[in-house]
Structures are given as structure tokens and as C-alpha cells.
Motif scaffolding. Sequence first.
Motif: not given
Length: 183
Positions: A117-130
Motif C-alpha cells: 500500500n505504501l509503495a503504491y501510494q508513493e508511486k500514484f499519490g493515492h490509496v490502492f483502490l479495489i
Amino acid sequence: MSSSSPRSTGDTPERPPGLTRFNTADDSTARAALHEVCASRAWGSKLLAQRPYATADALFAASDAATAELTADDLAEAMAGHPPIGRPKPGDPTSHREQSGMAGASDELKAEMLELNLAYQEKFGHVFLICASGRTGEQMRDAVRHRIDNTPEQEREIVRGELGKINRIRLTRIVEHAEGDAA
């Protein structure tokens, strides 16, 4: 149409009690209900402006259309209303229910999801949404592993699709529950 017509009497199989209540609620109450479904003000305003809805399917179609029209900023606003997978909002039964696939996850899986989640948020600037409803913790982990390699543009469209699924599930809960039912 006579006054005994199903469309004029309120609740019917096509117009469940929750939809009748949503259609007849004052704007403030309806807006608050929509905000619980999706934090995007643009999405909520579009649905509010189209009331009353003849059927739940008409409401769902309006939701899908409004979701498709969300700008990048509107999507960001919508995502800000979602907690990270594995960390549901404290005291929020909807968040806990939707993320129940992580409830029985091992500590190792929970730690891995936090890291992803932290790596995803760092890359995309928002929470991982599924749309987590019905998914196991492993399925959600595999999805974030796969999606982290997407471009921001690809991910924005996947997020839009996932948001649409979540909105439909949440709208279904509103329209199918009679007043006083636990939603």
C-alpha cells in the motif's frame, strides 16, 4: 396513469423502499447519503440533480455515467474517502464489511499489504483502490502487486472501474433497505 399504478404508489419491485426514501429525502439528507457512497462532490451532485429515479437500475446507470465523467481531481477526491486495504476506518461498519477479506489474514500478509500500500501510494499519490467485497487478502495482495507496474494513466482508468463497482454495491445497500433496517 391511474393512482393505483405501481409507479405512483411508491414501493414496487422496480422501486424498492430505500429508493423511494432516497427520491423523497430532502437535498441535504440525500447528499449526505451519496457522500457515504462516494466522497466525490461532482459525482454526488450529478446523482442528486437527476432525482427522482424510476428504478434502481436508473440510479445505477446515472452512477456509472457520473463515474465515467469524473476528472482526475474528482477521482482523487473520491479516493480520499477510502481507507487503505487492511486498515479499515475505525468505527466504520461499511469499511470493515468491505474489507472483511483481510480480517482473517495472517500478520505476515497484513504487513505485506501495508508495505505494498505504501509503495503504491508513493508511486500514484493515492490509496490502492479495489472493490474488496468478496476478495480474499491474497487476491487483494496479488492485485496490488500486479497494478503497481501500471502507468498512472492505466491505473486511473482501473481505479475508475473499481470505484464504479464500489459505488454500485453501496447504492444497492441504500435502495434495498427499508427505513430502520441496518444498512
